[in-house]
Design a protein around this motif. Structure first.
Motif, PDB file in Angstrom:
ATOM      1  N   ARG A 146       0.829  -1.206   0.000  1.00 37.91           N
ATOM      2  CA  ARG A 146       0.000   0.000   0.000  1.00 37.91           C
ATOM      3  C   ARG A 146       0.862   1.255   0.000  1.00 37.91           C
ATOM      4  NH1 ARG A 146      -4.758   0.115   3.716  1.00 37.91           N
ATOM      5  NH2 ARG A 146      -3.320   0.496   5.402  1.00 37.91           N
ATOM      6  N   LYS A 147       0.304   2.345  -0.522  1.00 36.80           N
ATOM      7  CA  LYS A 147       1.028   3.607  -0.614  1.00 36.80           C
ATOM      8  C   LYS A 147       0.687   4.520   0.558  1.00 36.80           C
ATOM      9  CE  LYS A 147      -0.416   5.257  -4.495  1.00 36.80           C
ATOM     10  NZ  LYS A 147      -0.599   6.023  -5.745  1.00 36.80           N
ATOM     11  N   LEU A 148       1.686   5.300   0.963  1.00 37.03           N
ATOM     12  CA  LEU A 148       1.472   6.397   1.900  1.00 37.03           C
ATOM     13  C   LEU A 148       1.434   7.674   1.078  1.00 37.03           C
ATOM     14  CD1 LEU A 148       1.247   7.507   4.806  1.00 37.03           C
ATOM     15  CD2 LEU A 148       3.739   7.744   4.778  1.00 37.03           C
ATOM     16  N   SER A 205       3.226  18.677  10.667  1.00 33.96           N
ATOM     17  CA  SER A 205       4.500  18.996  10.045  1.00 33.96           C
ATOM     18  C   SER A 205       5.621  18.082  10.527  1.00 33.96           C
ATOM     19  CB  SER A 205       4.833  20.458  10.354  1.00 33.96           C
ATOM     20  OG  SER A 205       6.075  20.825   9.862  1.00 33.96           O
ATOM     21  N   VAL A 206       5.700  17.887  11.826  1.00 27.75           N
ATOM     22  CA  VAL A 206       6.776  17.058  12.383  1.00 27.75           C
ATOM     23  C   VAL A 206       6.574  15.594  12.003  1.00 27.75           C
ATOM     24  CG1 VAL A 206       7.859  16.271  14.527  1.00 27.75           C
ATOM     25  CG2 VAL A 206       7.271  18.677  14.238  1.00 27.75           C
ATOM     26  N   VAL A 207       5.318  15.128  12.046  1.00 32.66           N
ATOM     27  CA  VAL A 207       5.035  13.742  11.639  1.00 32.66           C
ATOM     28  C   VAL A 207       5.408  13.549  10.174  1.00 32.66           C
ATOM     29  CG1 VAL A 207       3.235  12.003  11.337  1.00 32.66           C
ATOM     30  CG2 VAL A 207       3.256  13.426  13.386  1.00 32.66           C
ATOM     31  N   ALA A 208       5.067  14.516   9.330  1.00 34.63           N
ATOM     32  CA  ALA A 208       5.436  14.424   7.914  1.00 34.63           C
ATOM     33  C   ALA A 208       6.953  14.387   7.757  1.00 34.63           C
ATOM     34  CB  ALA A 208       4.838  15.587   7.136  1.00 34.63           C
ATOM     35  N   GLY A 209       7.657  15.181   8.557  1.00 37.35           N
ATOM     36  CA  GLY A 209       9.117  15.151   8.511  1.00 37.35           C
ATOM     37  C   GLY A 209       9.672  13.798   8.910  1.00 37.35           C
ATOM     38  N   VAL A 264       6.950   8.364   2.362  1.00 38.13           N
ATOM     39  CA  VAL A 264       5.926   8.960   1.505  1.00 38.13           C
ATOM     40  C   VAL A 264       6.143   8.519   0.060  1.00 38.13           C
ATOM     41  CG1 VAL A 264       4.989  11.128   0.594  1.00 38.13           C
ATOM     42  CG2 VAL A 264       5.571  10.937   3.025  1.00 38.13           C
ATOM     43  N   ASP A 265       5.110   7.899  -0.516  1.00 35.14           N
ATOM     44  CA  ASP A 265       5.168   7.431  -1.899  1.00 35.14           C
ATOM     45  C   ASP A 265       4.581   8.436  -2.874  1.00 35.14           C
ATOM     46  OD1 ASP A 265       6.066   4.627  -1.302  1.00 35.14           O
ATOM     47  OD2 ASP A 265       4.187   4.646  -0.170  1.00 35.14           O
ATOM     48  N   GLU A 266       3.654   9.244  -2.389  1.00 35.63           N
ATOM     49  CA  GLU A 266       2.936  10.163  -3.263  1.00 35.63           C
ATOM     50  C   GLU A 266       2.621  11.442  -2.486  1.00 35.63           C
ATOM     51  OE1 GLU A 266      -0.906   9.712  -6.133  1.00 35.63           O
ATOM     52  OE2 GLU A 266      -1.217   9.100  -4.055  1.00 35.63           O
ATOM     53  N   LEU A 267       2.679  12.564  -3.174  1.00 37.57           N
ATOM     54  CA  LEU A 267       2.256  13.840  -2.636  1.00 37.57           C
ATOM     55  C   LEU A 267       1.062  14.316  -3.441  1.00 37.57           C
ATOM     56  CD1 LEU A 267       5.722  15.638  -2.458  1.00 37.57           C
ATOM     57  CD2 LEU A 267       4.423  14.795  -0.508  1.00 37.57           C
ATOM     58  N   VAL A 268       0.010  14.729  -2.761  1.00 36.70           N
ATOM     59  CA  VAL A 268      -1.098  15.437  -3.400  1.00 36.70           C
ATOM     60  C   VAL A 268      -1.187  16.753  -2.645  1.00 36.70           C
ATOM     61  CG1 VAL A 268      -3.532  15.438  -4.019  1.00 36.70           C
ATOM     62  CG2 VAL A 268      -2.270  13.266  -3.971  1.00 36.70           C
TER      63      VAL A 268
END
Length: 195
Positions: free
Chosen positions: A2-4, A135-139, A145-149
């Protein structure tokens, strides 16, 4: 596997909120067909009250069956008396300060968030995992992360909460897959990780 997907709203200059994390100024861009598009294409990204308000409460999830968010993002739901704001998804909140889950649908992850995401990605299933915010979790999860939308709103914040915070300088390449613009100035861009 699965993708994140980091499906996130930001200002033109890349901030997902003001210095305190507030992004409510972006809410005014719901018109000009944008909210209709969001409701039909990504219905699962609207919280339960939003889904009810636009008449899509029973609509099936299209892209995601799991949402991950940081404590700050989750706190917005708690403050609105919504301990399970995305009850149509499996909800995971990353927090060291929230010890007990306030709702049976909400899993608290206090430790190895990268390990937990890798477990989620390894599960069987056709739908992906939505990194909602923090923000920190994303960092912490950038390498997963496989994809950004990225939903870019026509505002400049000048300073605030960056899309990816708390990490060291690092260049990570993504490929632009698609762009969609709306009359209200919102631009949505899809990127996939270059491997």
């Amino acid at each position: 596997m699965r993708k994140l997907t980091y499906f996130v709203a930001c200002s033109i200059d890349g901030f997902i909120g003001d210095p305190g994390g507030d992004a409510s100024s972006m809410f005014r861009f719901a018109g000009d067909g944008y909210l209709a598009w969001l409701s039909s294409e990504y219905p699962e990204t609207l919280p339960v009250p939003g889904r009810e308000a636009v008449g899509i409460a029973g609509v099936e999830n299209r892209h995601f069956d799991t949402v991950i968010q940081g404590r700050g993002s989750y706190q917005l739901g708690l403050d609105a008396d919504l301990p399970s704001p995305y009850g149509h998804l499996r909800e995971i909140v990353v927090s060291r300060s929230l010890k007990d889950s306030p709702h049976p649908n909400v899993e608290i992850v206090a430790g190895d968030v990268v390990g937990r995401v890798r477990e989620l990605k390894a599960e069987d299933g056709g739908l992906g995992i939505w990194l909602c915010g923090g923000s920190v979790v994303a960092g912490q999860l950038l390498d997963e992360v496989d994809e950004l939308v990225i939903k870019t709103y026509p505002q400049v914040y000048g300073t605030g909460m960056p899309m990816f915070g708390g990490g060291d300088f690092s260049v990570t390449d993504f490929a632009l897959d698609a762009v969609r613009s709306f009359d209200n100035g919102v631009v949505v861009r899809w990127y996939s990780r270059k491997r």
